[in-house]
Scaffold this active site. Sequence first.
Site, PDB file in Angstrom:
ATOM      1  CD1 TRP A 244      -2.504  -1.602   0.015  1.00 54.46           C
ATOM      2  CD2 TRP A 244      -3.064  -1.162   2.143  1.00 54.46           C
ATOM      3  NE1 TRP A 244      -3.662  -2.293   0.299  1.00 54.46           N
ATOM      4  CE2 TRP A 244      -4.020  -2.045   1.594  1.00 54.46           C
ATOM      5  CE3 TRP A 244      -3.216  -0.762   3.473  1.00 54.46           C
ATOM      6  CZ2 TRP A 244      -5.115  -2.521   2.335  1.00 54.46           C
ATOM      7  CZ3 TRP A 244      -4.300  -1.229   4.215  1.00 54.46           C
ATOM      8  CH2 TRP A 244      -5.233  -2.101   3.645  1.00 54.46           C
TER       9      TRP A 244
ATOM     10  N   GLY B 132       4.901   1.817 -10.999  1.00 46.82           N
ATOM     11  CA  GLY B 132       3.955   2.932 -11.009  1.00 46.82           C
ATOM     12  C   GLY B 132       3.819   3.608 -12.361  1.00 46.82           C
TER      13      GLY B 132
ATOM     14  N   GLY C 157       1.830  -2.957  -6.268  1.00 48.39           N
ATOM     15  CA  GLY C 157       1.665  -1.662  -5.601  1.00 48.39           C
ATOM     16  C   GLY C 157       0.252  -1.133  -5.798  1.00 48.39           C
TER      17      GLY C 157
ATOM     18  CD  GLU D 108       8.971  -4.104  -6.675  1.00 46.09           C
ATOM     19  OE1 GLU D 108       7.773  -4.276  -6.906  1.00 46.09           O
ATOM     20  OE2 GLU D 108       9.373  -3.260  -5.866  1.00 46.09           O
TER      21      GLU D 108
ATOM     22  CG  HIS E 288       9.787  -0.526  -2.587  1.00 45.87           C
ATOM     23  ND1 HIS E 288       9.777   0.640  -3.306  1.00 45.87           N
ATOM     24  CD2 HIS E 288       8.825  -1.320  -3.120  1.00 45.87           C
ATOM     25  CE1 HIS E 288       8.837   0.552  -4.245  1.00 45.87           C
ATOM     26  NE2 HIS E 288       8.245  -0.621  -4.146  1.00 45.87           N
TER      27      HIS E 288
HETATM   28  P1  PGA Z   1       3.214  -0.694  -8.810  1.00 45.65           P
HETATM   29  O1  PGA Z   1       4.255  -0.742  -7.628  1.00 45.65           O
HETATM   30  O2  PGA Z   1       2.513  -2.034  -8.856  1.00 45.65           O
HETATM   31  O3  PGA Z   1       2.264   0.428  -8.455  1.00 45.65           O
HETATM   32  O4  PGA Z   1       3.968  -0.428 -10.055  1.00 45.65           O
HETATM   33  C1  PGA Z   1       5.034  -1.897  -7.413  1.00 45.65           C
HETATM   34  C2  PGA Z   1       5.951  -1.683  -6.260  1.00 45.65           C
HETATM   35  O5  PGA Z   1       6.411  -0.555  -6.073  1.00 45.65           O
HETATM   36  O6  PGA Z   1       6.225  -2.628  -5.492  1.00 45.65           O
END
Ligand code: PGA
Length: 220
Positions: A8, A153, A204, A147, A90
């Site tokens: 979140w 995002g 996310g 990631e 992260h």
């Molecule tokens: P997102 O974020 O799914 O909104 O791209 C993923 C994350 O930051 O773990």
Amino acid sequence: MRYIIGNWKANLNLEEVDNFCQEWNVATPNEKTVALAVPCVFYAYLATRKIGFTPILQDISIFGENGARTGEITVENLRGIEPPFTLVGHSERRRDFGETNEVIVAKAKNLMRAKITPIICFDLEQMEELAKLLQEFAPKTYLLAYEPVDAIGTGKNLSGELLQAQFKLIRQVFAPGTKILYGGSVKAENVAQYHDLSDGVLVGGASLKPQEFAQIVERA
Ligand code: PGA
């Protein structure tokens, strides 16, 4: 086992968290682990209620013990309400707080000592060094989440071929048997494409919407 982990980030307030919980009505299948990394202010609130999902934390202190560390949350603070997992490293922590692989592995070590499984996030440029730092730990004591920063995002979907090549490389660099999730704009509509490559997903934005996150859990 497949891991479907939501994040979140710094979103939602108490009323919105309650609304999410009311709308969340998913029985987790046995072969899937579902958890949501919530802002720490909601963690104990959620961990002590029957809400149908497992709340976890988004980060942990580098300090392993309780003490004069204003603003920190240590693994000792969590005694009695330990989450099964906690995110560390992260890309937003790396970008906004300058966290390095050393810092992240030190945090992961605190978690492992407390029998909490760290979910260690990385992008390709951090991979080699991270793999070296993790050599002293058994792969079953942590999870990884690949990631790519430019997919977070942004709605950007990496092509299947590119992702396949990247996962092949990643699996060569880390110890055999390491579980690796994928994260970056994972949604209900694209989650199936990560099924064969990864051991699960880190979600996310789409984890803020109970109905979409439920679909992701179903399709992941
Ligand atoms: P997102 O974020 O799914 O909104 O791209 C993923 C994350 O930051 O773990």
